[in-house]
Design a protein around this motif. Sequence first.
Motif, PDB file in Angstrom:
ATOM      1  N   SER A 105      -3.611 -42.520   1.887  1.00 16.61           N
ATOM      2  CA  SER A 105      -3.314 -43.944   1.722  1.00 16.61           C
ATOM      3  C   SER A 105      -2.082 -44.344   2.536  1.00 16.61           C
ATOM      4  O   SER A 105      -1.110 -43.583   2.618  1.00 16.61           O
ATOM      5  CB  SER A 105      -3.067 -44.249   0.245  1.00 16.61           C
ATOM      6  N   PRO A 106      -2.088 -45.543   3.108  1.00 16.93           N
ATOM      7  CA  PRO A 106      -0.910 -46.018   3.848  1.00 16.93           C
ATOM      8  C   PRO A 106       0.301 -46.234   2.949  1.00 16.93           C
ATOM      9  O   PRO A 106       1.418 -46.422   3.446  1.00 16.93           O
ATOM     10  CB  PRO A 106      -1.394 -47.336   4.468  1.00 16.93           C
ATOM     11  N   ALA A 107       0.094 -46.196   1.633  1.00 22.69           N
ATOM     12  CA  ALA A 107       1.229 -46.353   0.707  1.00 22.69           C
ATOM     13  C   ALA A 107       2.135 -45.130   0.714  1.00 22.69           C
ATOM     14  O   ALA A 107       3.296 -45.212   0.298  1.00 22.69           O
ATOM     15  CB  ALA A 107       0.718 -46.603  -0.710  1.00 22.69           C
ATOM     16  N   TYR A 108       1.612 -43.997   1.186  1.00 19.57           N
ATOM     17  CA  TYR A 108       2.382 -42.762   1.175  1.00 19.57           C
ATOM     18  C   TYR A 108       3.219 -42.621   2.454  1.00 19.57           C
ATOM     19  O   TYR A 108       2.850 -43.119   3.519  1.00 19.57           O
ATOM     20  CB  TYR A 108       1.466 -41.551   1.048  1.00 19.57           C
ATOM     21  N   VAL A 109       4.328 -41.890   2.328  1.00 17.60           N
ATOM     22  CA  VAL A 109       5.182 -41.572   3.470  1.00 17.60           C
ATOM     23  C   VAL A 109       4.870 -40.150   3.913  1.00 17.60           C
ATOM     24  O   VAL A 109       4.995 -39.211   3.118  1.00 17.60           O
ATOM     25  CB  VAL A 109       6.678 -41.702   3.105  1.00 17.60           C
ATOM     26  N   VAL A 110       4.464 -39.993   5.168  1.00 18.90           N
ATOM     27  CA  VAL A 110       4.127 -38.675   5.704  1.00 18.90           C
ATOM     28  C   VAL A 110       5.323 -38.145   6.499  1.00 18.90           C
ATOM     29  O   VAL A 110       5.862 -38.839   7.368  1.00 18.90           O
ATOM     30  CB  VAL A 110       2.882 -38.741   6.604  1.00 18.90           C
ATOM     31  N   LEU A 111       5.741 -36.924   6.178  1.00 21.86           N
ATOM     32  CA  LEU A 111       6.887 -36.288   6.828  1.00 21.86           C
ATOM     33  C   LEU A 111       6.424 -35.067   7.606  1.00 21.86           C
ATOM     34  O   LEU A 111       5.531 -34.341   7.168  1.00 21.86           O
ATOM     35  CB  LEU A 111       7.913 -35.834   5.787  1.00 21.86           C
ATOM     36  N   ARG A 112       7.068 -34.849   8.750  1.00 21.76           N
ATOM     37  CA  ARG A 112       6.765 -33.655   9.542  1.00 21.76           C
ATOM     38  C   ARG A 112       8.070 -33.010   9.972  1.00 21.76           C
ATOM     39  O   ARG A 112       8.962 -33.692  10.491  1.00 21.76           O
ATOM     40  CB  ARG A 112       5.914 -34.015  10.758  1.00 21.76           C
ATOM     41  N   ARG A 113       8.175 -31.696   9.771  1.00 18.77           N
ATOM     42  CA  ARG A 113       9.400 -31.000  10.132  1.00 18.77           C
ATOM     43  C   ARG A 113       9.627 -31.065  11.637  1.00 18.77           C
ATOM     44  O   ARG A 113       8.714 -30.873  12.426  1.00 18.77           O
ATOM     45  CB  ARG A 113       9.324 -29.537   9.684  1.00 18.77           C
ATOM     46  N   ARG A 114      10.892 -31.317  12.019  1.00 25.34           N
ATOM     47  CA  ARG A 114      11.210 -31.412  13.435  1.00 25.34           C
ATOM     48  C   ARG A 114      12.037 -30.223  13.927  1.00 25.34           C
ATOM     49  O   ARG A 114      12.246 -30.070  15.125  1.00 25.34           O
ATOM     50  CB  ARG A 114      11.979 -32.694  13.723  1.00 25.34           C
ATOM     51  N   SER A 115      12.537 -29.403  13.017  1.00 23.88           N
ATOM     52  CA  SER A 115      13.451 -28.326  13.398  1.00 23.88           C
ATOM     53  C   SER A 115      12.822 -26.969  13.168  1.00 23.88           C
ATOM     54  O   SER A 115      11.741 -26.839  12.586  1.00 23.88           O
ATOM     55  CB  SER A 115      14.741 -28.440  12.584  1.00 23.88           C
TER      56      SER A 115
END
Length: 415
Positions: A105-115
């Motif tokens: 759902s677009p209501a969720y915040v998706v995070l991706r590790r950058r380090s």
Amino acid sequence: MRVKEKASLVPRLRFPEFRSKPGWKDQFGGDLFDQISDKNLEPGLPVLAVTQEHGAIPRHMIDYHVSVTEKSIESYKVVQVGDFVISLRSFQGGIEYSQFQGICSPAYVVLRRRSEGNDAYFRHYLKTDRFIQILTRNLEGLRDGKMISYRQFSELRLPVPTAAEQQKIADCLSSLDELIAAQVRKVDVLKTHKKGLMQQLLPREGETQPRLRFPEFQYAGSWTEKNLGAICTIQRGKFSHRPRNDPRFFGGKYPFIQTGDVVKSNGGAVRASQTLNEQGLSVSKLFKPPIVLITIAANIGDTGLLEHEACFTDSVAGLIPKDGVFAEFLELAVRGKKEYLKKIAPAAAQKNINNEILSVLPILMPEFKEQKRIADCLTSLDNLITVASQELETFKAHKKGLMQQLFPFAQAIEA
């Protein structure tokens, strides 16, 4: 507003090879994770449910049925394996990890590790009680249904050891996860075996003999159908005062069983979650075992066994076995009538059944020795399930305690 840590970031429990190493760094969430809003949907990607128990997982894998339109899916976000998801419940259960590619759902915040680092390390840390405490403490006014934003997450400081120490912690906790998962499977197998055995040891609808019978009863003939009122005395529980939750009556030495307690027992011994004092006893009644308890209002047909003296609410009835009736078998037989009772319960704002309905409930009964043999067999399985379930809870508690030791906890202050 960003926060910083004022205490040294050193866990209470550290693996030997890292004990002489410097303390951990604390880094802002925004320096560790990017917010991802990829809406380049590929055909066939599953819709993910974001759950506290399973993380982000395809809905069909957990029997999660919520319909979505093709139009609404156009706005969904792509989640890759290894992404983290902030959900509407993250203030309760932390941030979820995805082992699956899919869309959410677009209501969720998706995070991706950058380090550099270890997904499994953050998968464990972002579910700890301490992280959730920091998350909610620094988000004043957060309430059920309010989303945690990427900006709010990005301003939190997270404890970060070296990649090698991350890997060590992740391996330790992941091995515990595997042990817990194996124990869950063991409990599920035992429960499935018991359910299948019950279906064989009790006659099916329209039949008068079970499909599976112990050798000594192979030629004992058909079971006899009797009304429930003929094989037990039916007494409704009592709590005459209204409102039911008046605190003057509670907090004494008399166990007081309520509907939810019977539901939780799953057919076994019922444990009271509340007690009555002397004043409470005056508006209730103390019952002596053995008694089969059955819920008769709202929740219809859930059963359990009263094994100790207790009072119980008037939304529960007690089935007191007559001579020649084994209480544990009676519970099994009545439990099998749950769906039937739900169907015949009078339609009302809240479904309920009364003593009159229960008294004419048809029950197939074998001789006492066969009743006891069946009940003893299934009780032995119940005991195995209980032991396995207790071991499972021990493993979970051990992991929780270990997580409290392996991650440092420094008090956050405003910068």
